[in-house]
Scaffold this active site. Structure first.
Site, mmCIF file in Angstrom:
data_model
loop_
_atom_site.group_PDB
_atom_site.id
_atom_site.type_symbol
_atom_site.label_atom_id
_atom_site.label_comp_id
_atom_site.label_asym_id
_atom_site.label_seq_id
_atom_site.Cartn_x
_atom_site.Cartn_y
_atom_site.Cartn_z
ATOM 1 N N LYS A 102 -10.841 -2.712 -8.266
ATOM 2 C CA LYS A 102 -11.938 -2.092 -9.178
ATOM 3 C C LYS A 102 -10.642 -1.857 -10.035
ATOM 4 O O LYS A 102 -10.540 -0.202 -10.522
ATOM 5 C CB LYS A 102 -12.742 -0.805 -9.044
ATOM 6 C CG LYS A 102 -13.477 -0.250 -10.105
ATOM 7 C CD LYS A 102 -14.295 0.907 -9.330
ATOM 8 C CE LYS A 102 -15.044 1.137 -10.502
ATOM 9 N NZ LYS A 102 -14.972 2.557 -10.013
ATOM 10 N N GLY A 163 -20.361 11.819 -11.849
ATOM 11 C CA GLY A 163 -20.498 12.741 -11.669
ATOM 12 C C GLY A 163 -21.216 13.599 -12.035
ATOM 13 O O GLY A 163 -21.729 14.329 -11.922
ATOM 14 N N ALA A 189 -21.318 4.923 -11.583
ATOM 15 C CA ALA A 189 -21.525 6.957 -12.369
ATOM 16 C C ALA A 189 -23.107 6.927 -12.476
ATOM 17 O O ALA A 189 -23.620 6.496 -13.164
ATOM 18 C CB ALA A 189 -19.950 6.360 -13.028
ATOM 19 N N GLY A 190 -22.885 7.675 -12.101
ATOM 20 C CA GLY A 190 -24.082 8.796 -12.655
ATOM 21 C C GLY A 190 -25.058 9.038 -12.191
ATOM 22 O O GLY A 190 -26.311 10.196 -12.507
ATOM 23 N N ASN A 211 -20.264 7.847 -5.118
ATOM 24 C CA ASN A 211 -19.723 9.215 -4.696
ATOM 25 C C ASN A 211 -19.782 9.885 -4.638
ATOM 26 O O ASN A 211 -20.290 10.736 -3.814
ATOM 27 C CB ASN A 211 -18.149 8.300 -4.623
ATOM 28 C CG ASN A 211 -17.070 9.406 -4.401
ATOM 29 O OD1 ASN A 211 -16.151 9.459 -4.243
ATOM 30 N ND2 ASN A 211 -17.484 9.847 -2.815
ATOM 31 N N THR A 212 -19.800 10.915 -5.486
ATOM 32 C CA THR A 212 -20.305 11.944 -6.190
ATOM 33 C C THR A 212 -21.628 12.189 -5.157
ATOM 34 O O THR A 212 -21.983 13.391 -4.490
ATOM 35 C CB THR A 212 -20.207 13.013 -7.716
ATOM 36 O OG1 THR A 212 -18.995 12.180 -7.670
ATOM 37 C CG2 THR A 212 -20.874 14.103 -7.644
#
Length: 266
Positions: A102, A163, A189-190, A211-212
């Site tokens: 990635k 995040g 993301a997001g 992830n977050t």
């Protein structure tokens, strides 16, 4: 394809949820969240996670063995094409020639927004070097098409800033990317909660990477389970095809024929 599998390059996966391995309390919690998510592709930040380059420290591979998961080394924390390429070459060495990777090249340390000129440059080098490149990018349809033309095996536009947990801020751009490209589109993301993941899948995305949203939840393991269900539900809804949106419906869902008429006053 009709078997419902996610195909990236030559690989096939039954799960469409990709999960990161950073920000958890410890490796035990990381493993528990990954298991609850059902994810088969696990991202690893080479610059931040030990997968053998630091002997004597806890090794992620002990918790998430490559025999069970497809590890996706990423270039998180890189701000130039040169650093990203060097980092991902290291990841390939540590994982015995593993080509799937990635790419992310950041442009700003505060927003973590992608630097697209450097991303394009790095993508060209990595594809030429034999990597199978999944690439984090802006939600610009033209840039996304360029990445596909370079030879990336998956394009991963942001939903919102890394995040941030803001969800998909511009679904129209994601829709344009979906219409123009043929490689898998994976929102990256997001994502903040399960409904964000479901919306991405309802749009027609091939998968969601997060992830977050899981690692920073009050209960990461429970949130991982929720995300698994959301991705599956969103995919099923996309395949089923939603009803058209209307301001109002002229046809009631219940039939009116044969309804007993109200009695007339005497």
């Amino acid at each position: 394809m009709t078997d419902g599998l996610l195909r990236i390059g030559a690989r096939s996966f039954s799960s469409r949820l990709l999960l990161g391995t950073g920000k958890y309390r410890d490796l035990a919690q990381t493993r528990a969240a990954v298991e609850a998510s059902g994810a088969q592709i696990i991202t690893v930040a080479i610059r931040r996670t030990n997968i053998g380059q630091t002997p004597g420290e806890p090794n992620l591979l002990d918790a998430l063995p490559p025999s069970k998961y497809t590890l996706l080394p990423n270039s998180a924390g890189c701000y130039t094409a040169e650093d990203a390429v060097r980092t991902l070459r290291l990841g390939r060495e540590l994982l015995d020639g593993h080509a799937l990777t990635k790419l992310e090249v950041l442009g700003d340390p505060q927003t973590l927004y992608p630097n697209m000129p450097e991303t394009l440059k790095a993508a060209e080098t990595l594809v030429r070097d034999g990597f199978e490149v999944m690439v984090y990018c802006s939600d610009d349809p033209i840039q996304a098409q360029t990445l596909q033309s370079i030879g990336c095996v998956a394009v991963m536009p942001l939903a919102s800033l890394i995040g941030s947990g803001m969800g998909i801020l511009n679904p129209w751009n994601i829709q344009l990317i979906l219409e123009k490209l043929t490689v898998p589109i994976i929102v990256d993301a997001g994502v903040g909660t399960a409904s964000d993941a479901a919306i991405a899948m309802e749009l027609g995305c091939a998968g969601v990477l997060m992830n977050t949203a899981v690692a920073q939840a009050r209960d990461p393991v429970l949130m991982a389970s929720a995300m698994r269900k959301a991705v599956e539900a969103g995919r099923e809804a996309f395949i089923a095809g939603r009803m058209p949106k209307k301001l109002y419906s002229a046809n009631p869902s219940s039939p009116t024929a044969g309804v007993i008429a109200p009695s007339k006053a005497a």
